[in-house]
Design a protein around this motif. Structure first.
Motif, PDB file in Angstrom:
ATOM      1  N   ARG A 292      88.465  38.845  62.470  1.00 33.70           N
ATOM      2  CA  ARG A 292      88.016  38.008  63.588  1.00 33.70           C
ATOM      3  C   ARG A 292      87.918  38.745  64.912  1.00 33.70           C
ATOM      4  NH1 ARG A 292      92.265  34.706  66.580  1.00 33.70           N
ATOM      5  NH2 ARG A 292      94.125  35.949  66.288  1.00 33.70           N
ATOM      6  N   HIS A 293      88.553  39.897  65.007  1.00 36.10           N
ATOM      7  CA  HIS A 293      88.488  40.672  66.245  1.00 36.10           C
ATOM      8  C   HIS A 293      87.549  41.865  66.131  1.00 36.10           C
ATOM      9  CE1 HIS A 293      91.516  38.372  68.314  1.00 36.10           C
ATOM     10  NE2 HIS A 293      92.299  38.470  67.265  1.00 36.10           N
ATOM     11  N   GLU A 294      86.647  41.824  65.159  1.00 35.48           N
ATOM     12  CA  GLU A 294      85.692  42.906  65.004  1.00 35.48           C
ATOM     13  C   GLU A 294      84.283  42.387  65.256  1.00 35.48           C
ATOM     14  OE1 GLU A 294      86.225  44.928  61.277  1.00 35.48           O
ATOM     15  OE2 GLU A 294      88.329  45.321  61.700  1.00 35.48           O
ATOM     16  N   GLN A 295      83.487  43.188  65.938  1.00 36.28           N
ATOM     17  CA  GLN A 295      82.096  42.837  66.226  1.00 36.28           C
ATOM     18  C   GLN A 295      81.202  43.976  65.765  1.00 36.28           C
ATOM     19  OE1 GLN A 295      81.870  42.205  70.458  1.00 36.28           O
ATOM     20  NE2 GLN A 295      82.961  40.269  70.364  1.00 36.28           N
ATOM     21  N   THR A 296      80.088  43.626  65.159  1.00 34.04           N
ATOM     22  CA  THR A 296      79.110  44.609  64.709  1.00 34.04           C
ATOM     23  C   THR A 296      77.759  44.261  65.314  1.00 34.04           C
ATOM     24  OG1 THR A 296      80.301  44.935  62.637  1.00 34.04           O
ATOM     25  CG2 THR A 296      78.012  45.664  62.694  1.00 34.04           C
ATOM     26  N   SER A 297      77.066  45.285  65.784  1.00 38.14           N
ATOM     27  CA  SER A 297      75.745  45.101  66.383  1.00 38.14           C
ATOM     28  C   SER A 297      74.816  46.198  65.894  1.00 38.14           C
ATOM     29  CB  SER A 297      75.832  45.192  67.912  1.00 38.14           C
ATOM     30  OG  SER A 297      76.779  44.282  68.416  1.00 38.14           O
ATOM     31  N   SER A 298      73.519  45.895  65.884  1.00 40.46           N
ATOM     32  CA  SER A 298      72.504  46.880  65.519  1.00 40.46           C
ATOM     33  C   SER A 298      71.464  46.953  66.627  1.00 40.46           C
ATOM     34  CB  SER A 298      71.827  46.484  64.209  1.00 40.46           C
ATOM     35  OG  SER A 298      72.758  46.522  63.160  1.00 40.46           O
ATOM     36  N   TYR A 299      70.958  48.153  66.832  1.00 39.33           N
ATOM     37  CA  TYR A 299      69.987  48.395  67.897  1.00 39.33           C
ATOM     38  C   TYR A 299      68.903  49.331  67.384  1.00 39.33           C
ATOM     39  CZ  TYR A 299      74.106  46.808  70.400  1.00 39.33           C
ATOM     40  OH  TYR A 299      75.202  46.089  70.801  1.00 39.33           O
TER      41      TYR A 299
ATOM     42  N   THR B  20      90.312  44.109  70.185  1.00 38.81           N
ATOM     43  CA  THR B  20      91.712  44.142  70.613  1.00 38.81           C
ATOM     44  C   THR B  20      92.204  45.553  70.882  1.00 38.81           C
ATOM     45  OG1 THR B  20      92.385  44.161  68.297  1.00 38.81           O
ATOM     46  CG2 THR B  20      92.310  42.011  69.411  1.00 38.81           C
ATOM     47  N   GLY B  21      91.315  46.533  70.848  1.00 42.74           N
ATOM     48  CA  GLY B  21      91.708  47.913  71.081  1.00 42.74           C
ATOM     49  C   GLY B  21      90.486  48.795  71.182  1.00 42.74           C
ATOM     50  N   GLY B  22      90.673  50.079  70.937  1.00 42.49           N
ATOM     51  CA  GLY B  22      89.598  51.036  71.105  1.00 42.49           C
ATOM     52  C   GLY B  22      88.978  51.550  69.825  1.00 42.49           C
ATOM     53  N   GLU B  23      89.267  50.916  68.706  1.00 44.91           N
ATOM     54  CA  GLU B  23      88.708  51.374  67.439  1.00 44.91           C
ATOM     55  C   GLU B  23      87.205  51.119  67.409  1.00 44.91           C
ATOM     56  OE1 GLU B  23      91.144  49.141  67.840  1.00 44.91           O
ATOM     57  OE2 GLU B  23      92.844  49.620  66.560  1.00 44.91           O
ATOM     58  N   ARG B  24      86.437  52.167  67.113  1.00 41.72           N
ATOM     59  CA  ARG B  24      84.984  52.074  67.095  1.00 41.72           C
ATOM     60  C   ARG B  24      84.441  52.910  65.942  1.00 41.72           C
ATOM     61  NH1 ARG B  24      86.600  49.116  70.777  1.00 41.72           N
ATOM     62  NH2 ARG B  24      86.131  49.309  72.975  1.00 41.72           N
ATOM     63  N   ILE B  25      83.317  52.478  65.382  1.00 45.65           N
ATOM     64  CA  ILE B  25      82.541  53.294  64.448  1.00 45.65           C
ATOM     65  C   ILE B  25      81.069  53.134  64.811  1.00 45.65           C
ATOM     66  CG2 ILE B  25      84.177  53.385  62.528  1.00 45.65           C
ATOM     67  CD1 ILE B  25      82.714  51.067  61.205  1.00 45.65           C
TER      68      ILE B  25
ATOM     69  N   ALA C  77      68.069  58.245  69.754  1.00 41.39           N
ATOM     70  CA  ALA C  77      68.686  57.979  68.452  1.00 41.39           C
ATOM     71  C   ALA C  77      68.098  56.672  67.926  1.00 41.39           C
ATOM     72  CB  ALA C  77      70.196  57.871  68.586  1.00 41.39           C
ATOM     73  N   ALA C  78      67.893  56.593  66.636  1.00 37.61           N
ATOM     74  CA  ALA C  78      67.271  55.403  66.031  1.00 37.61           C
ATOM     75  C   ALA C  78      68.250  54.711  65.088  1.00 37.61           C
ATOM     76  CB  ALA C  78      66.013  55.812  65.279  1.00 37.61           C
ATOM     77  N   SER C  79      67.944  53.479  64.780  1.00 31.26           N
ATOM     78  CA  SER C  79      68.721  52.690  63.803  1.00 31.26           C
ATOM     79  C   SER C  79      70.221  52.772  64.071  1.00 31.26           C
ATOM     80  CB  SER C  79      68.418  53.174  62.383  1.00 31.26           C
ATOM     81  OG  SER C  79      67.047  53.079  62.105  1.00 31.26           O
ATOM     82  N   VAL C  80      70.613  52.397  65.265  1.00 36.65           N
ATOM     83  CA  VAL C  80      72.017  52.470  65.676  1.00 36.65           C
ATOM     84  C   VAL C  80      72.764  51.230  65.181  1.00 36.65           C
ATOM     85  CG1 VAL C  80      73.589  52.590  67.650  1.00 36.65           C
ATOM     86  CG2 VAL C  80      71.379  53.788  67.731  1.00 36.65           C
ATOM     87  N   THR C  81      73.865  51.470  64.479  1.00 35.80           N
ATOM     88  CA  THR C  81      74.761  50.387  64.065  1.00 35.80           C
ATOM     89  C   THR C  81      76.128  50.715  64.648  1.00 35.80           C
ATOM     90  OG1 THR C  81      73.516  50.152  62.019  1.00 35.80           O
ATOM     91  CG2 THR C  81      75.637  49.050  62.120  1.00 35.80           C
ATOM     92  N   TYR C  82      76.749  49.727  65.261  1.00 36.51           N
ATOM     93  CA  TYR C  82      77.978  49.943  66.028  1.00 36.51           C
ATOM     94  C   TYR C  82      78.956  48.819  65.725  1.00 36.51           C
ATOM     95  CZ  TYR C  82      80.795  50.408  70.339  1.00 36.51           C
ATOM     96  OH  TYR C  82      81.801  50.557  71.245  1.00 36.51           O
ATOM     97  N   ALA C  83      80.185  49.182  65.427  1.00 33.57           N
ATOM     98  CA  ALA C  83      81.228  48.170  65.204  1.00 33.57           C
ATOM     99  C   ALA C  83      82.430  48.527  66.050  1.00 33.57           C
ATOM    100  CB  ALA C  83      81.619  48.103  63.731  1.00 33.57           C
ATOM    101  N   MET C  84      83.082  47.504  66.557  1.00 41.01           N
ATOM    102  CA  MET C  84      84.242  47.717  67.414  1.00 41.01           C
ATOM    103  C   MET C  84      85.270  46.626  67.188  1.00 41.01           C
ATOM    104  SD  MET C  84      82.810  46.408  71.103  1.00 41.01           S
ATOM    105  CE  MET C  84      84.415  46.041  71.797  1.00 41.01           C
TER     106      MET C  84
END
Length: 150
Positions: free
Chosen positions: A33-40, A71-76, A61-68
């Motif tokens: 529930r504290h994770e968000q994913t977005s695509s650009y 509740t903290g700084g964890e990112r991919i 950069a193309a086809s960017v997918t980002y998850a965070m």
């Protein structure tokens, strides 16, 4: 008396079965529930729409997918680079090892840390042909924020 005992045992069985189903579902909901994913479409769009996307990500950069994790700084992050090379701001790890990502997604390799090639800011990075994989741990995020606040 026997009827009461049967009812109590039956009710207990229902509770056990319900708990066996409900607890894993609740755990999965809580963990995600504290994770968000977005695509650009591009790095430029990602940086314009989400302040936490790293500034070193190339605009083209193309086809960017980002998850965070919120509740903290964890990112991919996953992106396609036209050059097939790490961004200029990145530095090699020079034999140092990278910690594993602290969040996961189906689109991000679980063993990304084994292929880590460098650091871009507070992110560890690996490159698979023209696909960039980057991740930031909470510890590195905290240290980066501490440094920028000095």
């Amino acid at each position: 008396m026997r009827g009461v005992l049967v009812a109590v045992v039956g009710a207990a069985a229902v509770v056990v079965v319900a708990a066996a189903v409900a607890v894993p579902e609740a755990e999965q909901w809580y963990d995600g529930r504290h994770e968000q994913t977005s695509s650009y479409a591009t790095g430029k769009e990602a940086k314009e729409q989400r302040e936490s996307v790293p500034r070193w990500l190339p605009d083209d950069a193309a086809s960017v997918t980002y998850a965070m994790r919120t509740t903290g700084g964890e990112r991919i992050l996953k992106a396609t680079l036209g050059t097939g090379r790490l961004p200029a701001q990145c530095v090699p790890l020079d034999g140092r090892t990278a910690p594993p990502p602290e969040i996961s997604a189906s689109w991000f390799p679980a063993d990304a840390d084994d292929a880590a090639k460098g650091r871009c800011g507070s992110y560890y990075v690996s490159l698979d042909n023209d696909t960039l994989y980057a991740w930031q741990t909470n510890k590195d995020w905290v240290e980066e924020n501490h440094r920028s606040g000095e």
